[in-house]
Design an enzyme around this catalytic site. Structure first.
Site, PDB file in Angstrom:
ATOM      1  N   PRO A  78       0.696  -1.266   0.084  1.00  0.00           N
ATOM      2  CA  PRO A  78      -0.008  -0.093   0.078  1.00  0.00           C
ATOM      3  C   PRO A  78       0.878   1.252   0.000  1.00  0.00           C
ATOM      4  CG  PRO A  78       0.115  -1.022   2.190  1.00  0.00           C
ATOM      5  CD  PRO A  78       0.834  -1.992   1.205  1.00  0.00           C
ATOM      6  N   MET A  79       0.659   2.188  -0.916  1.00  0.00           N
ATOM      7  CA  MET A  79       1.484   3.587  -0.988  1.00  0.00           C
ATOM      8  C   MET A  79       0.303   4.404  -1.252  1.00  0.00           C
ATOM      9  SD  MET A  79       4.998   2.414  -2.708  1.00  0.00           S
ATOM     10  CE  MET A  79       4.038   1.353  -4.123  1.00  0.00           C
ATOM     11  N   ALA A  80       0.601   5.480  -0.612  1.00  0.00           N
ATOM     12  CA  ALA A  80      -0.252   6.684  -0.805  1.00  0.00           C
ATOM     13  C   ALA A  80      -0.232   7.522  -2.121  1.00  0.00           C
ATOM     14  CB  ALA A  80      -0.023   7.907   0.418  1.00  0.00           C
ATOM     15  N   SER A 107      -3.904   1.997  -0.594  1.00  0.00           N
ATOM     16  CA  SER A 107      -3.923   2.843   0.567  1.00  0.00           C
ATOM     17  C   SER A 107      -4.957   3.481   0.793  1.00  0.00           C
ATOM     18  CB  SER A 107      -2.678   3.592   0.137  1.00  0.00           C
ATOM     19  OG  SER A 107      -2.777   4.733   1.321  1.00  0.00           O
ATOM     20  N   LEU A 129      -5.750   0.278   5.953  1.00  0.00           N
ATOM     21  CA  LEU A 129      -6.387   1.227   6.811  1.00  0.00           C
ATOM     22  C   LEU A 129      -5.304   1.746   7.631  1.00  0.00           C
ATOM     23  CD1 LEU A 129      -9.779  -0.539   7.576  1.00  0.00           C
ATOM     24  CD2 LEU A 129      -9.270   1.176   5.758  1.00  0.00           C
ATOM     25  N   TYR A 130      -5.258   2.987   8.276  1.00  0.00           N
ATOM     26  CA  TYR A 130      -4.626   3.453   9.126  1.00  0.00           C
ATOM     27  C   TYR A 130      -5.699   3.554  10.300  1.00  0.00           C
ATOM     28  CZ  TYR A 130      -0.334   4.387   6.991  1.00  0.00           C
ATOM     29  OH  TYR A 130       0.850   4.496   6.442  1.00  0.00           O
ATOM     30  N   THR A 156      -2.236  -1.101   9.203  1.00  0.00           N
ATOM     31  CA  THR A 156      -0.997  -0.686   9.528  1.00  0.00           C
ATOM     32  C   THR A 156      -0.857  -0.450  11.065  1.00  0.00           C
ATOM     33  OG1 THR A 156      -0.661  -0.285   7.302  1.00  0.00           O
ATOM     34  CG2 THR A 156       0.954   0.842   8.685  1.00  0.00           C
ATOM     35  N   LYS A 233      -0.150  -5.086   9.306  1.00  0.00           N
ATOM     36  CA  LYS A 233       1.218  -4.693   8.880  1.00  0.00           C
ATOM     37  C   LYS A 233       1.958  -3.773   9.705  1.00  0.00           C
ATOM     38  CE  LYS A 233       2.887  -1.893   4.757  1.00  0.00           C
ATOM     39  NZ  LYS A 233       3.155  -0.862   4.984  1.00  0.00           N
ATOM     40  N   HIS A 257       7.905  -0.497   7.246  1.00  0.00           N
ATOM     41  CA  HIS A 257       7.469   0.355   6.437  1.00  0.00           C
ATOM     42  C   HIS A 257       8.479   1.196   5.631  1.00  0.00           C
ATOM     43  CE1 HIS A 257       3.414   3.113   7.101  1.00  0.00           C
ATOM     44  NE2 HIS A 257       4.247   3.712   6.096  1.00  0.00           N
ATOM     45  N   ARG A 260      10.468   3.851   7.160  1.00  0.00           N
ATOM     46  CA  ARG A 260       9.824   5.310   7.157  1.00  0.00           C
ATOM     47  C   ARG A 260       9.284   5.506   8.144  1.00  0.00           C
ATOM     48  NH1 ARG A 260       8.722   6.940   1.550  1.00  0.00           N
ATOM     49  NH2 ARG A 260       6.828   7.757   1.987  1.00  0.00           N
ATOM     50  N   VAL A 291      12.996  -5.090  -1.178  1.00  0.00           N
ATOM     51  CA  VAL A 291      12.931  -6.109  -2.143  1.00  0.00           C
ATOM     52  C   VAL A 291      13.359  -5.404  -3.560  1.00  0.00           C
ATOM     53  CG1 VAL A 291      11.773  -7.782  -3.314  1.00  0.00           C
ATOM     54  CG2 VAL A 291      11.419  -7.642  -0.856  1.00  0.00           C
ATOM     55  N   ARG A 312       8.489   1.114  -3.502  1.00  0.00           N
ATOM     56  CA  ARG A 312       8.943   2.215  -4.317  1.00  0.00           C
ATOM     57  C   ARG A 312       9.263   1.805  -5.623  1.00  0.00           C
ATOM     58  NH1 ARG A 312      11.505   2.207   0.795  1.00  0.00           N
ATOM     59  NH2 ARG A 312      11.470   4.209   2.026  1.00  0.00           N
TER      60      ARG A 312
HETATM   61  C1  LIG Z   1       5.554   6.725  -1.089  1.00  0.00           C
HETATM   62  C2  LIG Z   1       5.095   5.847  -0.102  1.00  0.00           C
HETATM   63  C3  LIG Z   1       3.829   5.728   0.420  1.00  0.00           C
HETATM   64  C4  LIG Z   1       3.399   4.816   1.313  1.00  0.00           C
HETATM   65  N1  LIG Z   1       2.257   4.987   1.845  1.00  0.00           N
HETATM   66  C5  LIG Z   1       1.872   3.748   2.709  1.00  0.00           C
HETATM   67  C6  LIG Z   1       0.441   3.674   3.010  1.00  0.00           C
HETATM   68  O1  LIG Z   1      -0.270   4.597   2.723  1.00  0.00           O
HETATM   69  N2  LIG Z   1       0.034   2.886   3.933  1.00  0.00           N
HETATM   70  C7  LIG Z   1       1.215   1.847   4.250  1.00  0.00           C
HETATM   71  O2  LIG Z   1       0.680   1.054   4.996  1.00  0.00           O
HETATM   72  N3  LIG Z   1       2.504   1.799   3.975  1.00  0.00           N
HETATM   73  C8  LIG Z   1       2.824   3.058   3.115  1.00  0.00           C
HETATM   74  N4  LIG Z   1       3.897   2.870   2.654  1.00  0.00           N
HETATM   75  C9  LIG Z   1       4.860   1.891   3.064  1.00  0.00           C
HETATM   76  C10 LIG Z   1       4.729   0.486   2.217  1.00  0.00           C
HETATM   77  O3  LIG Z   1       3.433  -0.226   2.167  1.00  0.00           O
HETATM   78  C11 LIG Z   1       5.810  -0.458   2.077  1.00  0.00           C
HETATM   79  O4  LIG Z   1       5.767  -0.923   3.720  1.00  0.00           O
HETATM   80  C12 LIG Z   1       7.196  -0.052   1.843  1.00  0.00           C
HETATM   81  O5  LIG Z   1       7.427   0.862   0.774  1.00  0.00           O
HETATM   82  C13 LIG Z   1       8.263  -1.220   1.506  1.00  0.00           C
HETATM   83  O6  LIG Z   1       9.315  -0.801   1.131  1.00  0.00           O
HETATM   84  P1  LIG Z   1       9.910  -0.822  -0.467  1.00  0.00           P
HETATM   85  O7  LIG Z   1       9.552   0.536  -0.824  1.00  0.00           O
HETATM   86  O8  LIG Z   1      11.778  -0.763  -0.025  1.00  0.00           O
HETATM   87  O9  LIG Z   1       9.373  -2.059  -1.156  1.00  0.00           O
HETATM   88  C14 LIG Z   1       4.461   3.823   1.815  1.00  0.00           C
HETATM   89  C15 LIG Z   1       5.610   3.923   1.208  1.00  0.00           C
HETATM   90  C16 LIG Z   1       6.088   4.816   0.189  1.00  0.00           C
HETATM   91  C17 LIG Z   1       7.439   4.473  -0.309  1.00  0.00           C
HETATM   92  C1  LIG Z   2      -1.559  11.970   6.395  1.00  0.00           C
HETATM   93  C2  LIG Z   2      -1.182  11.277   5.326  1.00  0.00           C
HETATM   94  C3  LIG Z   2      -0.402  10.098   5.576  1.00  0.00           C
HETATM   95  C4  LIG Z   2       0.036   9.272   4.482  1.00  0.00           C
HETATM   96  C5  LIG Z   2       1.252   8.252   4.970  1.00  0.00           C
HETATM   97  C6  LIG Z   2       1.549   7.519   3.875  1.00  0.00           C
HETATM   98  C7  LIG Z   2       2.586   6.616   4.298  1.00  0.00           C
HETATM   99  O1  LIG Z   2       2.397   5.524   5.166  1.00  0.00           O
HETATM  100  C8  LIG Z   2       4.062   6.782   3.982  1.00  0.00           C
HETATM  101  O2  LIG Z   2       4.729   6.004   4.458  1.00  0.00           O
HETATM  102  O3  LIG Z   2       4.448   7.876   3.463  1.00  0.00           O
END
Ligand SMILES: Cc1cc2nc3c(=O)[nH]c(=O)nc-3n(C[C@H](O)[C@H](O)[C@H](O)COP(=O)(O)O)c2cc1C
Ligand SMILES: CCCCCCC(=O)C(=O)O
Length: 360
Positions: A78-80, A107, A129-130, A156, A233, A257, A260, A291, A312
């Site tokens: 999941p990515m935003a 996401s 979900l958050y 998450t 997660k 994450h 992050r 990965v 990513r």
């Molecule tokens: C730009 C971006 C946005 C992300 N947004 C979310 C999100 O909305 N919810 C969430 O659980 N994880 C989010 N993540 C974390 C990813 O789900 C995941 O755990 C992480 O990117 C995995 O590592 P990798 O990017 O090295 O493959 C986000 C990661 C990135 C790079």
């Molecule tokens: C308030 C918006 C939060 C988006 C977070 C997305 C995310 O998990 C990330 O790693 O970036």
């Protein structure tokens, strides 16, 4: 530009197409980015142990997960806000995942509606979900996800709030007003409303809107409001994996994450064996974080992951060429994993047990 032959080449080409603040938001991590670096480096601590003189003419990458068949043990994490990197957004990425036979996790901060994403998708979907302070919004999203054909919810649990990400602070990062968390429009203020010099708007938004008081006891409230299985997660210890199983989680994702959230947190690959030892006989264990090639995926599978999620690189592919770019990233990862299976004499995913790797 030449066709990328590795995910790193997708990174170079995809990142070059992004505005610098978006490149930093996607590529960056929390704090000193120790976990971001350590999670990649952890893959170098393991090597593959190939077997020989095995019939490898028909490698089989297919896997079942929570009742769903996948053509490969790969999913999109999941990515935003996918529309930050391409106007076709999550719909393009979901199409790419379907073409690769991979899982797609939408996401809660998707930039297109979960119904529109479902309409575009050709493969299985889960919704992430958050835990928001306005928890009724979660029940509403769970209902919408069920109605739209999503097959699981992924909560998450490593983000009581978004971490202090120094690149975003330096860039005063905010999401442009035309890109919105449309699934939360009715429930939450816009992220752009939190934008100000010297702060990260997403961090500020999360401090205001995420519920930092949630505990294991609250999970029952969420599970009572949906028929969908609940996946947690962001689990990094055997203790929490056991608690997850005891509280009815259908699966866990071993994840920091992507480096992050908690900086200095353990790399997922190092945490994976203790977690699979503790719970893999009860619930599936998924993995994400760093990965970047088929051998990385194989190492995680050998340490007990049922499937790997990739984050990513999919956005780098999306930035390069929309749906086709994201699909090329997933196909490359799948093809590299298939090559590992052939050349390591392990043509079935079940052949990837602990004996498939050695710690250096
Ligand atoms: C730009 C971006 C946005 C992300 N947004 C979310 C999100 O909305 N919810 C969430 O659980 N994880 C989010 N993540 C974390 C990813 O789900 C995941 O755990 C992480 O990117 C995995 O590592 P990798 O990017 O090295 O493959 C986000 C990661 C990135 C790079
Ligand atoms: C308030 C918006 C939060 C988006 C977070 C997305 C995310 O998990 C990330 O790693 O970036």
């Amino acid at each position: 530009m030449s066709q990328p032959l590795t995910l790193e080449e997708f990174e170079h080409q995809g990142s070059a197409r992004m505005p610098p603040d978006v490149r930093d938001y996607i590529g960056g991590g929390a704090g000193r980015e120790q976990t971001l670096a350590a999670s990649r480096a952890a893959f170098d601590r393991f090597a593959l142990r190939p077997r020989v003189l095995v019939d490898v003419r028909a490698p089989d990458l297919s896997v079942r997960l929570l009742g769903t068949s996948l053509a490969a043990p790969i999913g999109v994490a999941p990515m935003a806000f996918h529309r930050l990197v391409h106007p076709d957004g999550e719909q393009a990425t979901a199409r790419a995942a379907g073409a690769a036979g991979a899982l797609f996790v939408t996401s809660i901060f998707a930039s297109q509606s979960l119904e529109d994403i479902a309409a575009a998708a050709s493969g299985p979907l889960w919704l992430q979900l958050y835990w928001l302070r306005r928890r009724e919004a979660l029940a509403d999203l769970a209902q919408r996800a069920e109605a739209a054909g999503y097959r699981a919810l992924m909560l998450t649990v490593d983000a009581a709030r978004v971490a202090r990400r120094l690149r975003d602070v330096r860039n005063s990062f905010s999401v442009p007003p035309h890109i919105r968390a449309v699934n939360l429009d009715a429930a939450l203020p816009e992220i752009a409303a939190y934008g100000a010099a010297g702060i990260s708007a997403i961090e500020a938004h999360s401090r205001d809107q995420f519920d930092a008081a949630v505990t294991w006891r609250d999970l029952e409230w969420l599970t009572s409001r949906t028929r969908l299985p609940l996946v947690l997660k962001g689990v990094l210890t055997a203790q929490d994996a056991l608690l997850a199983a005891e509280h009815g989680a259908a699966a866990v994702v071993v994840s920091n994450h992507g480096g992050r959230q908690l900086d200095a947190a353990v790399p997922g690959l190092i945490a994976l064996p203790e977690i699979t030892d503790a719970v893999a006989h009860r619930i599936p264990v998924l993995f994400d974080g760093g990965v970047r090639c088929g051998a990385d995926a194989a190492k995680a599978l050998a340490l007990g992951a049922r499937i790997v999620l990739v984050g990513r690189p999919v956005l780098w592919g999306l930035a390069c060429a929309g749906r086709d770019g994201a699909a090329a990233v997933l196909k490359l990862l799948r093809d590299e994993l298939e090559e590992v299976m052939v050349l390591s004499g392990r043509p079935k995913l079940a052949d990837f047990g602990r004996d498939a790797v050695v710690e250096l």
